[in-house]
Scaffold this motif. Structure first.
Motif, PDB file in Angstrom:
ATOM      1  N   ALA A 133       0.835  -1.197   0.000  1.00 51.37           N
ATOM      2  CA  ALA A 133       0.000   0.000   0.000  1.00 51.37           C
ATOM      3  C   ALA A 133       0.872   1.251   0.000  1.00 51.37           C
ATOM      4  O   ALA A 133       2.015   1.226   0.469  1.00 51.37           O
ATOM      5  N   PRO A 134       0.358   2.365  -0.529  1.00 51.70           N
ATOM      6  CA  PRO A 134       1.134   3.614  -0.563  1.00 51.70           C
ATOM      7  C   PRO A 134       1.648   3.997   0.819  1.00 51.70           C
ATOM      8  O   PRO A 134       0.932   3.908   1.816  1.00 51.70           O
ATOM      9  N   GLY A 135       2.909   4.420   0.852  1.00 50.48           N
ATOM     10  CA  GLY A 135       3.505   4.847   2.103  1.00 50.48           C
ATOM     11  C   GLY A 135       4.193   3.739   2.875  1.00 50.48           C
ATOM     12  O   GLY A 135       4.895   4.011   3.851  1.00 50.48           O
ATOM     13  N   THR A 136       4.014   2.480   2.460  1.00 49.17           N
ATOM     14  CA  THR A 136       4.636   1.371   3.196  1.00 49.17           C
ATOM     15  C   THR A 136       6.030   1.046   2.687  1.00 49.17           C
ATOM     16  O   THR A 136       6.869   0.552   3.441  1.00 49.17           O
ATOM     17  N   ASN A 137       6.263   1.272   1.387  1.00 51.12           N
ATOM     18  CA  ASN A 137       7.583   1.058   0.789  1.00 51.12           C
ATOM     19  C   ASN A 137       8.115  -0.360   0.989  1.00 51.12           C
ATOM     20  O   ASN A 137       9.308  -0.563   1.186  1.00 51.12           O
ATOM     21  N   VAL A 138       7.214  -1.342   0.975  1.00 51.48           N
ATOM     22  CA  VAL A 138       7.641  -2.732   1.066  1.00 51.48           C
ATOM     23  C   VAL A 138       6.913  -3.541   0.002  1.00 51.48           C
ATOM     24  O   VAL A 138       5.856  -3.137  -0.498  1.00 51.48           O
ATOM     25  N   LYS A 139       7.507  -4.662  -0.344  1.00 50.76           N
ATOM     26  CA  LYS A 139       6.846  -5.597  -1.236  1.00 50.76           C
ATOM     27  C   LYS A 139       5.982  -6.548  -0.419  1.00 50.76           C
ATOM     28  O   LYS A 139       6.275  -6.841   0.747  1.00 50.76           O
ATOM     29  N   ILE A 140       4.920  -7.028  -1.037  1.00 50.21           N
ATOM     30  CA  ILE A 140       4.000  -7.960  -0.380  1.00 50.21           C
ATOM     31  C   ILE A 140       3.688  -9.094  -1.347  1.00 50.21           C
ATOM     32  O   ILE A 140       3.870  -8.947  -2.557  1.00 50.21           O
ATOM     33  N   PRO A 141       3.212 -10.253  -0.837  1.00 53.30           N
ATOM     34  CA  PRO A 141       2.773 -11.309  -1.761  1.00 53.30           C
ATOM     35  C   PRO A 141       1.670 -10.778  -2.680  1.00 53.30           C
ATOM     36  O   PRO A 141       0.785 -10.031  -2.240  1.00 53.30           O
ATOM     37  N   CYS A 142       1.726 -11.130  -3.936  1.00 50.83           N
ATOM     38  CA  CYS A 142       0.779 -10.584  -4.917  1.00 50.83           C
ATOM     39  C   CYS A 142      -0.673 -10.988  -4.646  1.00 50.83           C
ATOM     40  O   CYS A 142      -1.589 -10.362  -5.174  1.00 50.83           O
ATOM     41  N   PHE A 143      -0.892 -12.016  -3.809  1.00 54.99           N
ATOM     42  CA  PHE A 143      -2.270 -12.407  -3.513  1.00 54.99           C
ATOM     43  C   PHE A 143      -2.842 -11.631  -2.324  1.00 54.99           C
ATOM     44  O   PHE A 143      -3.968 -11.885  -1.902  1.00 54.99           O
ATOM     45  N   CYS A 144      -2.068 -10.699  -1.798  1.00 62.29           N
ATOM     46  CA  CYS A 144      -2.524  -9.893  -0.662  1.00 62.29           C
ATOM     47  C   CYS A 144      -2.917  -8.490  -1.121  1.00 62.29           C
ATOM     48  O   CYS A 144      -2.268  -7.944  -2.005  1.00 62.29           O
ATOM     49  N   PRO A 145      -3.937  -7.891  -0.510  1.00 63.95           N
ATOM     50  CA  PRO A 145      -4.835  -8.467   0.480  1.00 63.95           C
ATOM     51  C   PRO A 145      -5.791  -9.475  -0.166  1.00 63.95           C
ATOM     52  O   PRO A 145      -5.948  -9.472  -1.395  1.00 63.95           O
ATOM     53  N   PRO A 146      -6.457 -10.298   0.621  1.00 66.93           N
ATOM     54  CA  PRO A 146      -7.367 -11.304   0.058  1.00 66.93           C
ATOM     55  C   PRO A 146      -8.655 -10.657  -0.428  1.00 66.93           C
ATOM     56  O   PRO A 146      -8.930  -9.481  -0.118  1.00 66.93           O
ATOM     57  N   PRO A 147      -9.482 -11.380  -1.168  1.00 63.58           N
ATOM     58  CA  PRO A 147     -10.800 -10.854  -1.536  1.00 63.58           C
ATOM     59  C   PRO A 147     -11.601 -10.490  -0.280  1.00 63.58           C
ATOM     60  O   PRO A 147     -11.468 -11.146   0.757  1.00 63.58           O
ATOM     61  N   ARG A 148     -12.423  -9.462  -0.391  1.00 64.29           N
ATOM     62  CA  ARG A 148     -13.150  -8.979   0.780  1.00 64.29           C
ATOM     63  C   ARG A 148     -14.066 -10.060   1.365  1.00 64.29           C
ATOM     64  O   ARG A 148     -14.200 -10.176   2.586  1.00 64.29           O
ATOM     65  N   ASP A 149     -14.676 -10.880   0.516  1.00 67.03           N
ATOM     66  CA  ASP A 149     -15.591 -11.892   1.050  1.00 67.03           C
ATOM     67  C   ASP A 149     -14.833 -12.946   1.869  1.00 67.03           C
ATOM     68  O   ASP A 149     -15.366 -13.483   2.846  1.00 67.03           O
ATOM     69  N   VAL A 150     -13.583 -13.230   1.491  1.00 68.63           N
ATOM     70  CA  VAL A 150     -12.763 -14.173   2.264  1.00 68.63           C
ATOM     71  C   VAL A 150     -12.468 -13.590   3.642  1.00 68.63           C
ATOM     72  O   VAL A 150     -12.563 -14.277   4.670  1.00 68.63           O
ATOM     73  N   MET A 151     -12.098 -12.304   3.663  1.00 68.24           N
ATOM     74  CA  MET A 151     -11.822 -11.651   4.953  1.00 68.24           C
ATOM     75  C   MET A 151     -13.074 -11.584   5.815  1.00 68.24           C
ATOM     76  O   MET A 151     -13.022 -11.840   7.026  1.00 68.24           O
ATOM     77  N   LEU A 152     -14.226 -11.244   5.225  1.00 66.67           N
ATOM     78  CA  LEU A 152     -15.464 -11.127   6.002  1.00 66.67           C
ATOM     79  C   LEU A 152     -15.860 -12.466   6.633  1.00 66.67           C
ATOM     80  O   LEU A 152     -16.306 -12.507   7.783  1.00 66.67           O
ATOM     81  N   LYS A 153     -15.680 -13.536   5.896  1.00 61.83           N
ATOM     82  CA  LYS A 153     -16.008 -14.854   6.435  1.00 61.83           C
ATOM     83  C   LYS A 153     -15.129 -15.168   7.656  1.00 61.83           C
ATOM     84  O   LYS A 153     -15.623 -15.597   8.695  1.00 61.83           O
ATOM     85  N   ALA A 154     -13.823 -14.931   7.525  1.00 57.80           N
ATOM     86  CA  ALA A 154     -12.906 -15.186   8.635  1.00 57.80           C
ATOM     87  C   ALA A 154     -13.194 -14.240   9.800  1.00 57.80           C
ATOM     88  O   ALA A 154     -13.138 -14.640  10.975  1.00 57.80           O
ATOM     89  N   LEU A 155     -13.515 -12.990   9.497  1.00 55.52           N
ATOM     90  CA  LEU A 155     -13.821 -12.011  10.538  1.00 55.52           C
ATOM     91  C   LEU A 155     -15.039 -12.437  11.344  1.00 55.52           C
ATOM     92  O   LEU A 155     -15.041 -12.384  12.582  1.00 55.52           O
ATOM     93  N   ASN A 156     -16.082 -12.878  10.674  1.00 56.93           N
ATOM     94  CA  ASN A 156     -17.290 -13.327  11.373  1.00 56.93           C
ATOM     95  C   ASN A 156     -17.019 -14.538  12.263  1.00 56.93           C
ATOM     96  O   ASN A 156     -17.576 -14.661  13.358  1.00 56.93           O
ATOM     97  N   GLU A 157     -16.152 -15.433  11.811  1.00 58.72           N
ATOM     98  CA  GLU A 157     -15.787 -16.595  12.634  1.00 58.72           C
ATOM     99  C   GLU A 157     -15.038 -16.148  13.887  1.00 58.72           C
ATOM    100  O   GLU A 157     -15.261 -16.671  14.983  1.00 58.72           O
ATOM    101  N   ASN A 158     -14.152 -15.157  13.735  1.00 55.26           N
ATOM    102  CA  ASN A 158     -13.407 -14.643  14.886  1.00 55.26           C
ATOM    103  C   ASN A 158     -14.330 -13.945  15.879  1.00 55.26           C
ATOM    104  O   ASN A 158     -14.200 -14.105  17.094  1.00 55.26           O
ATOM    105  N   ILE A 159     -15.272 -13.166  15.361  1.00 50.92           N
ATOM    106  CA  ILE A 159     -16.218 -12.456  16.220  1.00 50.92           C
ATOM    107  C   ILE A 159     -17.058 -13.454  17.010  1.00 50.92           C
ATOM    108  O   ILE A 159     -17.273 -13.310  18.223  1.00 50.92           O
ATOM    109  N   ALA A 160     -17.547 -14.479  16.320  1.00 48.00           N
ATOM    110  CA  ALA A 160     -18.388 -15.482  16.982  1.00 48.00           C
ATOM    111  C   ALA A 160     -17.615 -16.221  18.074  1.00 48.00           C
ATOM    112  O   ALA A 160     -18.166 -16.546  19.133  1.00 48.00           O
TER     113      ALA A 160
END
Length: 294
Positions: free
Chosen positions: A54-81
């Motif tokens: 992301a801008p301002g970070t000046n680092v490389k990241i794996p090209c598959f990051c960040p994940p699709p939003r629906d993947v994150m939302l599913k994991a987030l809901n599991e963590n909340i529960a």
């Protein structure tokens, strides 16, 4: 006239099937209050599996990051529960729903924890694959300035379940003592990898997983730097540079305590210089060491 057992079963099943499913399970969080990543995957690929962060970070990241939003939302809901990070259970989880600035900061923390532990303890995507750290800093500055009209809203976090610490993890050595820091150094797991392997000329090197994602060439950190930060975190009981993340460093020889020490080490390297700013888990063999204890 008596009803047959079959008739009673059919009537009961009909009643149950007519009852809204939402009444039987906890509702997922409203996606509109879940912070966006603020960045997308696959920006300026190097051809080695790495892309711009992301801008301002000046680092490389794996090209598959960040994940699709629906993947994150599913994991987030599991963590909340669960009330904790499902893939890293020593990390507690809070996701308040009101519109205060402090609650928005907590929600950003929740998304970052989910992101960084998406596939296992410390195995996910780095904070640098989002703009969440910058947004959290802006909110913290806003709170510190006192120039915000935050409503006196009551925070209503999702109910959490605390994980009791077994008696075996309790030590009589005071956490702030020289003896405790010495024992932390003695019991700290090896990172299992060294920095600077096969540099590609773009600041990235091979990670600990053969054929896996590239890592910053300065990762993992020198052991003395890692140990010093781990000692500080263990004494504080939290990641000093990311205080929402708890750190437990028991001293006994049980398997559970060995796991806790590995997780504490993962938390330390991932937050070495700031919240989510450090070295990825794949710059070490810690995740494999953790799996070997199962």
């Amino acid at each position: 006239m008596k009803l047959s057992s079959f008739a009673i079963f059919v009537a009961t099943a009909a009643y149950v099937s007519a009852y809204p499913l939402s009444q039987w399970r906890k509702r997922d969080v409203d996606p509109s209050i879940v912070p966006d990543f603020g960045f997308e995957s696959g920006v300026n690929p190097t051809g080695t599996g790495d892309c711009d962060g992301a801008p301002g970070t000046n680092v490389k990241i794996p090209c598959f990051c960040p994940p699709p939003r629906d993947v994150m939302l599913k994991a987030l809901n599991e963590n909340i529960a669960a009330g904790h990070c499902v893939n890293n259970t020593v990390v507690s989880f809070d996701f308040p729903k009101d519109d205060s600035i402090q609650s928005e900061i907590s929600r950003i923390n929740g998304v970052l924890v989910t992101l960084q532990n998406l596939r296992g303890p410390g195995v996910g995507c780095p904070a640098a694959s989002t703009t969440l750290n910058a947004r959290r800093k802006a909110l913290q500055d806003q709170l510190a300035s006192g120039n915000t009209n935050v409503p006196a809203a009551t925070v209503t976090p999702v109910a959490t379940t605390s994980t009791p610490v077994p008696a075996a993890t309790t030590t009589a050595v005071p956490a702030g003592s020289t003896d405790f820091r010495a024992q932390v150094a003695a019991l700290a797991p090896e990172l299992g990898f060294e920095s600077g392997v096969n540099p590609d000329g773009t600041g990235n090197c091979d990670g600990a997983i053969p054929g896996g994602p590239k890592i910053p060439c300065q990762c993992p950190p020198p052991r003395e730097e890692f140990i010093s930060q781990l000692q500080d975190n263990a004494v504080a009981g939290k990641a000093v540079h990311n205080p929402d993340v708890k750190v437990d460093f028991p001293l006994d020889d049980s398997v559970a305590s060995k796991k806790s020490r590995i997780i504490a080490s993962l938390i330390t390297i991932q937050n070495l210089r700031g919240p989510g700013v450090g070295c990825p888990a794949v710059s070490t063999t810690l995740s494999q060491q953790l799996e070997a204890l199962d």
